[in-house]
Design a protein around this motif. Sequence first.
Motif, PDB file in Angstrom:
ATOM      1  N   ARG A  30       8.451   1.841 -11.000  1.00  0.00           N
ATOM      2  CA  ARG A  30       8.107   0.409 -11.038  1.00  0.00           C
ATOM      3  C   ARG A  30       8.026  -0.162  -9.615  1.00  0.00           C
ATOM      4  NH1 ARG A  30      13.284   1.218 -11.651  1.00  0.00           N
ATOM      5  NH2 ARG A  30      14.906  -0.341 -11.274  1.00  0.00           N
ATOM      6  N   PRO A  31       7.287  -1.272  -9.452  1.00  0.00           N
ATOM      7  CA  PRO A  31       7.135  -1.859  -8.104  1.00  0.00           C
ATOM      8  C   PRO A  31       8.479  -2.234  -7.462  1.00  0.00           C
ATOM      9  CG  PRO A  31       5.587  -2.848  -9.646  1.00  0.00           C
ATOM     10  CD  PRO A  31       6.530  -2.022 -10.470  1.00  0.00           C
ATOM     11  N   GLN A  32       8.498  -2.212  -6.137  1.00  0.00           N
ATOM     12  CA  GLN A  32       9.711  -2.586  -5.406  1.00  0.00           C
ATOM     13  C   GLN A  32      10.122  -4.018  -5.746  1.00  0.00           C
ATOM     14  OE1 GLN A  32      11.592  -0.450  -3.518  1.00  0.00           O
ATOM     15  NE2 GLN A  32      13.050  -2.142  -3.600  1.00  0.00           N
ATOM     16  N   PRO A  67       0.812  -1.221   0.000  1.00  0.00           N
ATOM     17  CA  PRO A  67       0.000   0.000   0.000  1.00  0.00           C
ATOM     18  C   PRO A  67       0.847   1.274   0.000  1.00  0.00           C
ATOM     19  CG  PRO A  67      -0.570  -1.431   1.868  1.00  0.00           C
ATOM     20  CD  PRO A  67       0.531  -2.111   1.125  1.00  0.00           C
ATOM     21  N   GLU A  68       2.032   1.200   0.628  1.00  0.00           N
ATOM     22  CA  GLU A  68       2.860   2.420   0.691  1.00  0.00           C
ATOM     23  C   GLU A  68       3.521   2.777  -0.650  1.00  0.00           C
ATOM     24  OE1 GLU A  68       3.111  -0.247   2.674  1.00  0.00           O
ATOM     25  OE2 GLU A  68       5.199  -0.823   3.048  1.00  0.00           O
ATOM     26  N   GLU A  69       3.429   1.884  -1.632  1.00  0.00           N
ATOM     27  CA  GLU A  69       4.003   2.188  -2.954  1.00  0.00           C
ATOM     28  C   GLU A  69       2.998   3.035  -3.751  1.00  0.00           C
ATOM     29  OE1 GLU A  69       6.371  -1.019  -4.867  1.00  0.00           O
ATOM     30  OE2 GLU A  69       5.546  -2.260  -3.287  1.00  0.00           O
ATOM     31  N   THR A  70       2.691   4.183  -3.207  1.00  0.00           N
ATOM     32  CA  THR A  70       1.588   4.985  -3.759  1.00  0.00           C
ATOM     33  C   THR A  70       1.874   5.468  -5.191  1.00  0.00           C
ATOM     34  OG1 THR A  70       2.541   6.851  -2.581  1.00  0.00           O
ATOM     35  CG2 THR A  70       0.673   5.793  -1.535  1.00  0.00           C
ATOM     36  N   PRO A 105      -4.347 -12.001  -2.192  1.00  0.00           N
ATOM     37  CA  PRO A 105      -4.971 -12.963  -1.272  1.00  0.00           C
ATOM     38  C   PRO A 105      -4.138 -13.145   0.004  1.00  0.00           C
ATOM     39  CG  PRO A 105      -4.776 -13.885  -3.487  1.00  0.00           C
ATOM     40  CD  PRO A 105      -4.011 -12.597  -3.485  1.00  0.00           C
ATOM     41  N   GLY A 106      -4.828 -13.153   1.140  1.00  0.00           N
ATOM     42  CA  GLY A 106      -4.163 -13.441   2.421  1.00  0.00           C
ATOM     43  C   GLY A 106      -3.411 -12.266   3.017  1.00  0.00           C
ATOM     44  N   LEU A 107      -3.411 -11.125   2.359  1.00  0.00           N
ATOM     45  CA  LEU A 107      -2.677  -9.967   2.898  1.00  0.00           C
ATOM     46  C   LEU A 107      -3.664  -8.865   3.286  1.00  0.00           C
ATOM     47  CD1 LEU A 107       0.411  -9.770   0.515  1.00  0.00           C
ATOM     48  CD2 LEU A 107       0.353 -10.549   2.876  1.00  0.00           C
ATOM     49  N   PRO A 108      -3.265  -7.973   4.208  1.00  0.00           N
ATOM     50  CA  PRO A 108      -4.184  -6.916   4.638  1.00  0.00           C
ATOM     51  C   PRO A 108      -4.631  -6.030   3.474  1.00  0.00           C
ATOM     52  CG  PRO A 108      -2.251  -7.024   6.054  1.00  0.00           C
ATOM     53  CD  PRO A 108      -1.984  -7.930   4.903  1.00  0.00           C
ATOM     54  N   LYS A 109      -5.748  -5.347   3.723  1.00  0.00           N
ATOM     55  CA  LYS A 109      -6.328  -4.449   2.709  1.00  0.00           C
ATOM     56  C   LYS A 109      -5.252  -3.463   2.209  1.00  0.00           C
ATOM     57  CE  LYS A 109     -10.568  -1.823   2.164  1.00  0.00           C
ATOM     58  NZ  LYS A 109     -10.460  -0.407   2.195  1.00  0.00           N
ATOM     59  N   GLY A 110      -5.278  -3.190   0.930  1.00  0.00           N
ATOM     60  CA  GLY A 110      -4.319  -2.238   0.364  1.00  0.00           C
ATOM     61  C   GLY A 110      -3.180  -2.930  -0.371  1.00  0.00           C
ATOM     62  N   HIS A 111      -2.876  -4.183   0.015  1.00  0.00           N
ATOM     63  CA  HIS A 111      -1.856  -4.942  -0.724  1.00  0.00           C
ATOM     64  C   HIS A 111      -2.505  -5.458  -2.017  1.00  0.00           C
ATOM     65  CE1 HIS A 111       1.380  -5.423   2.356  1.00  0.00           C
ATOM     66  NE2 HIS A 111       0.369  -5.021   3.121  1.00  0.00           N
ATOM     67  N   VAL A 112      -1.841  -5.213  -3.141  1.00  0.00           N
ATOM     68  CA  VAL A 112      -2.441  -5.609  -4.413  1.00  0.00           C
ATOM     69  C   VAL A 112      -1.456  -6.422  -5.245  1.00  0.00           C
ATOM     70  CG1 VAL A 112      -4.097  -3.693  -4.570  1.00  0.00           C
ATOM     71  CG2 VAL A 112      -1.747  -3.371  -5.403  1.00  0.00           C
ATOM     72  N   LEU A 113      -1.998  -7.056  -6.271  1.00  0.00           N
ATOM     73  CA  LEU A 113      -1.163  -7.800  -7.214  1.00  0.00           C
ATOM     74  C   LEU A 113      -1.370  -7.232  -8.611  1.00  0.00           C
ATOM     75  CD1 LEU A 113      -1.808 -11.563  -6.279  1.00  0.00           C
ATOM     76  CD2 LEU A 113       0.147 -10.148  -5.621  1.00  0.00           C
ATOM     77  N   LEU A 114      -0.282  -7.155  -9.354  1.00  0.00           N
ATOM     78  CA  LEU A 114      -0.341  -6.816 -10.771  1.00  0.00           C
ATOM     79  C   LEU A 114      -0.169  -8.134 -11.521  1.00  0.00           C
ATOM     80  CD1 LEU A 114      -0.130  -4.824 -13.215  1.00  0.00           C
ATOM     81  CD2 LEU A 114       2.302  -4.576 -12.661  1.00  0.00           C
ATOM     82  N   GLY A 115      -1.123  -8.417 -12.391  1.00  0.00           N
ATOM     83  CA  GLY A 115      -1.093  -9.720 -13.074  1.00  0.00           C
ATOM     84  C   GLY A 115      -0.351  -9.654 -14.403  1.00  0.00           C
ATOM     85  N   TYR A 116      -0.743 -10.550 -15.329  1.00  0.00           N
ATOM     86  CA  TYR A 116      -0.063 -10.626 -16.631  1.00  0.00           C
ATOM     87  C   TYR A 116      -1.095 -10.994 -17.684  1.00  0.00           C
ATOM     88  CZ  TYR A 116       0.049 -15.430 -14.801  1.00  0.00           C
ATOM     89  OH  TYR A 116      -0.287 -16.632 -14.242  1.00  0.00           O
ATOM     90  N   ASP A 117      -0.731 -10.792 -18.950  1.00  0.00           N
ATOM     91  CA  ASP A 117      -1.702 -11.063 -20.017  1.00  0.00           C
ATOM     92  C   ASP A 117      -1.666 -12.541 -20.410  1.00  0.00           C
ATOM     93  OD1 ASP A 117       0.452 -11.458 -21.708  1.00  0.00           O
ATOM     94  OD2 ASP A 117       0.252  -9.553 -22.744  1.00  0.00           O
TER      95      ASP A 117
END
Length: 218
Positions: free
Chosen positions: A99-101, A50-53, A68-80
């Motif tokens: 770019r993401p950490q 979440p802090e990677e605003t 999944p399984g992480l507190p609110k605000g944690h997200v995943l970037l998927g793939y095509d």
Amino acid sequence: MTIGKADAGAFSEWLRGTEVSLQSGPGEAKVPCGACRGCCRSSMFIPIKPEETKTIQRIPRALLFPAPGLPKGHVLLGYDDQGRCPMLVDNECSIYEDRPQTCRDYDCRVFAATGITVDPETQAEIANRVKAWAFDYESEGSREEHTIVREAAAFLQKNRDLFTKGSLPGYPVQLAALAITIYRLFAELTGEKLTVPPDAAIAQAIMNAIKRRKDARK
Ligand code: SF4
Ligand code: SF4
């Protein structure tokens, strides 16, 4: 497809740098990737905190979903459907400066260093790059260090059943990072002793070290 040899740099220097970044937290791996974009095209979900605003602001909402399984605000970037990160445009990261950490941390030389493998089906480009990496050795001691890192990684892979459930990471890249984190301990426990402790005792010592590390980060 295979590629020619790729210069991975001096092993012990790389190892020291990787140990420091694993201890000190978020940084930036300086990987001589050249034209390779393997990890942007290898069907990987990229966790974003979440802090990677800045990063989150740069990615269209529709491409992010709750981790999944992480507190609110944690997200995943998927793939095509071809396994590519949707932020890869014309073979370049379109949000490179933000770019993401996870992308900043990723260094596929950990696989060459540890001997841990990635899935050759879904991650063929990374697997090829890993095969291509060639380290230099500063000294005989540097070569020996590489052997110990590989032995520590092999121990973790071979003795999963000696570790309590959930104490070893599931993803190969995390297991490789763990092998680097504990190789010194592994060397202390197994090296040049008349009596090497049983595998279960080595596994317990590693679990204790993992717990101490987690506690220290709280
Ligand atoms: S697979 Fe390795 S060499 Fe290729 S882009 Fe990723 S980190 Fe760089
Ligand atoms: S965000 Fe950028 S660096 Fe990370 S996987 Fe996507 S294209 Fe690659």
